[in-house]
Design an enzyme around this catalytic site. Structure first.
Site, PDB file in Angstrom:
ATOM      1  N   ASN A 107      16.778  26.217   7.340  1.00  0.00           N
ATOM      2  CA  ASN A 107      16.696  28.169   7.614  1.00  0.00           C
ATOM      3  C   ASN A 107      18.536  28.293   8.523  1.00  0.00           C
ATOM      4  O   ASN A 107      18.313  29.575   8.616  1.00  0.00           O
ATOM      5  CB  ASN A 107      16.022  28.603   7.727  1.00  0.00           C
ATOM      6  CG  ASN A 107      15.432  29.157   6.789  1.00  0.00           C
ATOM      7  OD1 ASN A 107      15.532  29.499   5.468  1.00  0.00           O
ATOM      8  ND2 ASN A 107      14.025  29.635   6.447  1.00  0.00           N
ATOM      9  N   CYS A 145       9.918  15.367  10.676  1.00  0.00           N
ATOM     10  CA  CYS A 145      10.448  15.779   8.963  1.00  0.00           C
ATOM     11  C   CYS A 145      11.174  14.089   8.878  1.00  0.00           C
ATOM     12  O   CYS A 145      10.303  13.086   8.757  1.00  0.00           O
ATOM     13  CB  CYS A 145      11.145  16.057   8.196  1.00  0.00           C
ATOM     14  SG  CYS A 145      12.684  16.765   8.567  1.00  0.00           S
ATOM     15  N   THR A 146      12.498  13.825   9.627  1.00  0.00           N
ATOM     16  CA  THR A 146      13.368  12.437   9.554  1.00  0.00           C
ATOM     17  C   THR A 146      12.632  11.527   9.927  1.00  0.00           C
ATOM     18  O   THR A 146      11.991  10.228   9.813  1.00  0.00           O
ATOM     19  CB  THR A 146      14.426  12.573   9.332  1.00  0.00           C
ATOM     20  OG1 THR A 146      15.069  13.705   8.813  1.00  0.00           O
ATOM     21  CG2 THR A 146      15.233  12.011   9.565  1.00  0.00           C
ATOM     22  N   THR A 164      21.420  13.964  14.428  1.00  0.00           N
ATOM     23  CA  THR A 164      20.684  14.333  14.293  1.00  0.00           C
ATOM     24  C   THR A 164      19.710  13.617  15.179  1.00  0.00           C
ATOM     25  O   THR A 164      19.865  12.485  16.205  1.00  0.00           O
ATOM     26  CB  THR A 164      19.912  13.522  12.448  1.00  0.00           C
ATOM     27  OG1 THR A 164      18.808  13.149  13.056  1.00  0.00           O
ATOM     28  CG2 THR A 164      20.377  12.001  12.648  1.00  0.00           C
ATOM     29  N   GLY A 165      18.833  13.828  15.850  1.00  0.00           N
ATOM     30  CA  GLY A 165      17.410  12.896  16.987  1.00  0.00           C
ATOM     31  C   GLY A 165      16.340  12.081  16.383  1.00  0.00           C
ATOM     32  O   GLY A 165      16.223  11.482  17.754  1.00  0.00           O
ATOM     33  N   HIS A 176      20.644  15.507   4.254  1.00  0.00           N
ATOM     34  CA  HIS A 176      19.415  16.436   4.487  1.00  0.00           C
ATOM     35  C   HIS A 176      19.580  17.088   3.942  1.00  0.00           C
ATOM     36  O   HIS A 176      20.848  18.018   3.932  1.00  0.00           O
ATOM     37  CB  HIS A 176      19.648  15.893   6.055  1.00  0.00           C
ATOM     38  CG  HIS A 176      17.479  16.864   7.073  1.00  0.00           C
ATOM     39  ND1 HIS A 176      17.812  18.401   5.831  1.00  0.00           N
ATOM     40  CD2 HIS A 176      16.696  16.329   7.506  1.00  0.00           C
ATOM     41  CE1 HIS A 176      16.316  18.411   6.374  1.00  0.00           C
ATOM     42  NE2 HIS A 176      15.368  17.385   7.422  1.00  0.00           N
ATOM     43  N   ARG A 188      27.916  23.846  11.027  1.00  0.00           N
ATOM     44  CA  ARG A 188      26.683  25.117  10.448  1.00  0.00           C
ATOM     45  C   ARG A 188      26.625  25.815  10.033  1.00  0.00           C
ATOM     46  O   ARG A 188      26.030  27.117   9.899  1.00  0.00           O
ATOM     47  CB  ARG A 188      25.436  24.518  11.717  1.00  0.00           C
ATOM     48  CG  ARG A 188      24.827  22.773  12.002  1.00  0.00           C
ATOM     49  CD  ARG A 188      23.258  23.081  11.955  1.00  0.00           C
ATOM     50  NE  ARG A 188      22.743  21.840  12.271  1.00  0.00           N
ATOM     51  CZ  ARG A 188      21.803  21.657  12.843  1.00  0.00           C
ATOM     52  NH1 ARG A 188      20.657  22.596  12.609  1.00  0.00           N
ATOM     53  NH2 ARG A 188      21.427  20.120  13.399  1.00  0.00           N
ATOM     54  N   ILE A 196       7.211  25.663   7.285  1.00  0.00           N
ATOM     55  CA  ILE A 196       6.189  24.548   7.296  1.00  0.00           C
ATOM     56  C   ILE A 196       5.114  25.114   8.239  1.00  0.00           C
ATOM     57  O   ILE A 196       4.041  25.058   6.752  1.00  0.00           O
ATOM     58  CB  ILE A 196       6.531  23.934   9.141  1.00  0.00           C
ATOM     59  CG1 ILE A 196       7.703  23.369   8.424  1.00  0.00           C
ATOM     60  CG2 ILE A 196       5.973  22.653   9.352  1.00  0.00           C
ATOM     61  CD1 ILE A 196       7.697  21.895   7.658  1.00  0.00           C
TER      62      ILE A 196
END
Length: 497
Positions: free
Chosen positions: A322, A291-292, A349-350, A318, A336, A140
């Protein structure tokens, strides 16, 4: 040689010549006056003749007639004569309104019309420049840097002054510059990048960036580099609460902080276009959410206002990031640790809960989950919603399509009806989310399923930049403000069919 072939070639050459005449006008208006011309939200700045003509044809792509390049050139020449102040100006909407009034492009009435439509910026003064520091230079950070450099204009707005890093190697500076210069997903940097190892600077398209190596945010004296009252953009994700981010405020030369991740506690989570008016001069720390959250919140805001959202579930497909492992290895988070390049990975996801921070009326109404997939960029949000009133796929698509063209959220929402669209088609999209109209599901009742694509890197970085501009008080006014007549009824190409 066929007549049809010759006719097509001659028509294209005529259009191309008009676009070539636009380019110096567009550049001069931006550099000297801060004017950013666009066509239905598609910026014309820095575009090739072919890209400018593609922007003109965008309306036909979604069912409208094509805007005449001759009219666009006439409006740009009108801007050069009347000299408006800094603003983002939609030429298509101006042409629509002028044509609806029966205006002539030959008798001088265009200039009078433009002065009336742009009255609020006719005497606007350039804003004071604001120094910006990027704390961290990852995915970003580098994209925000590209955007800041591309938006530097006359230097009266945001000025990228420094990047703060932890030294990774003896040739760290060269490697950072190379990562700015080349990107496997987003392509080469549009311009030149030069490195001065002795002074630890990067010169990118005339923007001189000081590289500062530090391990502690509070230890840096930015004024030693002639940086004052700066906004620090923290894109490390290391700190997300007020206590951690306040370390930046203890360094000399910093006045505010923008976090490029969801903020915790009382930090305002801003989705530009939805709750960006909540930013005040007293806000020392602001979050640009995720982003979401940026992809789905504008669409949900538009749907909730028009139809009412009773409840819903958000499933995000998604791209990997990284924080996952390339191959199986230990990871502190569940799942992960498994190879990101080989697996679909169910994760949390929050974003659904975070929507409520920008749209409080949806608190407790949304659930969410996510699947990480083996693609490097562009994600997809599936919104399964129960509305307050019945609708059909055609009706809700027509509403979202028009929202993407003319509504205040047109900078955030895009719309596509490409039958062959896939994820890579949306790399580099500067909108927060793109509704895939052909995937919309509704059978005439209160239930609807929407598919929203988003470039989770570039699209999000564009939202970060807009929040940054709002914090600095330099976000350009978007004109014209009036509600337009229906676009598809008015953008008629006359001279060059």
């Amino acid at each position: 040689m066929s007549t049809a072939y010759e006719t097509s070639r001659i028509e294209w050459a005529a259009r191309e010549e008009l676009a070539e005449r636009m380019i110096p006008l567009i550049g001069r208006l931006y550099r000297e006056h801060g004017v950013v011309p666009s066509i239905l939200g598609r910026r014309l700045l820095g575009r090739s003749p072919a890209e400018i003509l593609k922007a003109h044809r965008f309306t036909r792509k979604v069912g409208d007639q094509v805007l005449s390049p001759e009219k666009t050139l006439a409006v740009l020449e009108g801007f050069a004569r009347i000299v408006p102040g800094p603003a983002s100006i939609d030429i298509a909407r101006l042409v629509t309104e002028f044509d609806a009034r029966g205006g002539s492009y030959e008798d001088g009435s265009l200039d009078s019309f433009l002065r009336d439509e742009l009255a609020e910026v006719m005497s606007a003064e350039p804003s004071s420049p604001t120094d910006v520091v990027l704390y961290g230079f990852g995915r970003i950070g580098r994209l925000v840097a590209r955007l800041l450099i591309a938006h530097q204009g006359s230097g009266d707005g945001l000025r990228l002054r420094a990047v703060v890093l932890r030294r990774g190697s003896s040739d760290d500076l060269l490697k950072r510059a190379e990562l700015l210069k080349r990107d496997s997903v987003h392509g080469a940097f549009a311009g030149t990048v030069e490195v001065d190892e002795e002074n630890e600077t990067i010169l990118a398209n005339g923007t001189l960036i000081q590289v500062i190596y530090a391990n502690d945010p509070a230890e840096i004296d930015y004024t030693a580099y002639d940086i004052h009252d700066a906004i620090v953009v923290d894109n490390t994700g290391r700190w997300r609460d007020e206590e951690g981010l306040s370390q930046h405020l203890r360094s000399t030369g910093v006045s505010r902080v923008l976090l490029t991740a969801p903020g915790k506690g009382g930090i305002k989570n801003i989705v530009f276009g939805v709750n960006s008016d909540d930013i005040t001069p007293d806000d020392a720390i602001v979050s640009a959410a995720s982003c979401t959250t940026n992809a789905i919140t504008p669409v949900l805001a538009a749907i909730d206002e028009a139809y009412g959202v009773r409840r819903g579930h958000v499933e995000t497909v998604h791209s990997f990031t990284n924080d996952q492992n390339l191959i199986d290895n230990f990871h502190s988070g569940p799942r992960r640790g498994r190879a990101a390049s080989l697996n679909m990975v169910i994760t949390e996801t929050g974003a659904a809960k975070a929507v409520a921070k920008a749209l409080p009326q949806l608190k407790g109404k949304l659930t969410g989950s996510a699947i990480r997939v083996p693609t490097p960029n562009v994600s997809l949000a599936i919104l399964n919603l129960q509305l307050d009133r019945a609708t059909t796929a055609d009706e809700i698509n027509a509403f979202l399509r028009q929202t993407s063209l003319t509504a205040p959220l047109r900078q955030q929402i895009d719309y596509s009806e490409n039958p062959d669209a896939v994820s890579t088609d949306f790399v580099g999209t500067n909108r927060a989310g793109i509704v895939d109209g052909l995937a919309t599901l509704s059978e005439g009742d209160e239930n609807v399923v929407l598919y929203v694509w988003y470039d989770n890197e570039y699209g999000y970085s564009g939202q970060v930049l807009r929040v940054l501009e709002r914090m600095a008080g330099v976000h350009p006014r978007i004109l014209p403000r009036r509600e337009p007549v229906r676009i598809e009824a008015a953008l008629v190409e006359e001279a060059l069919v």
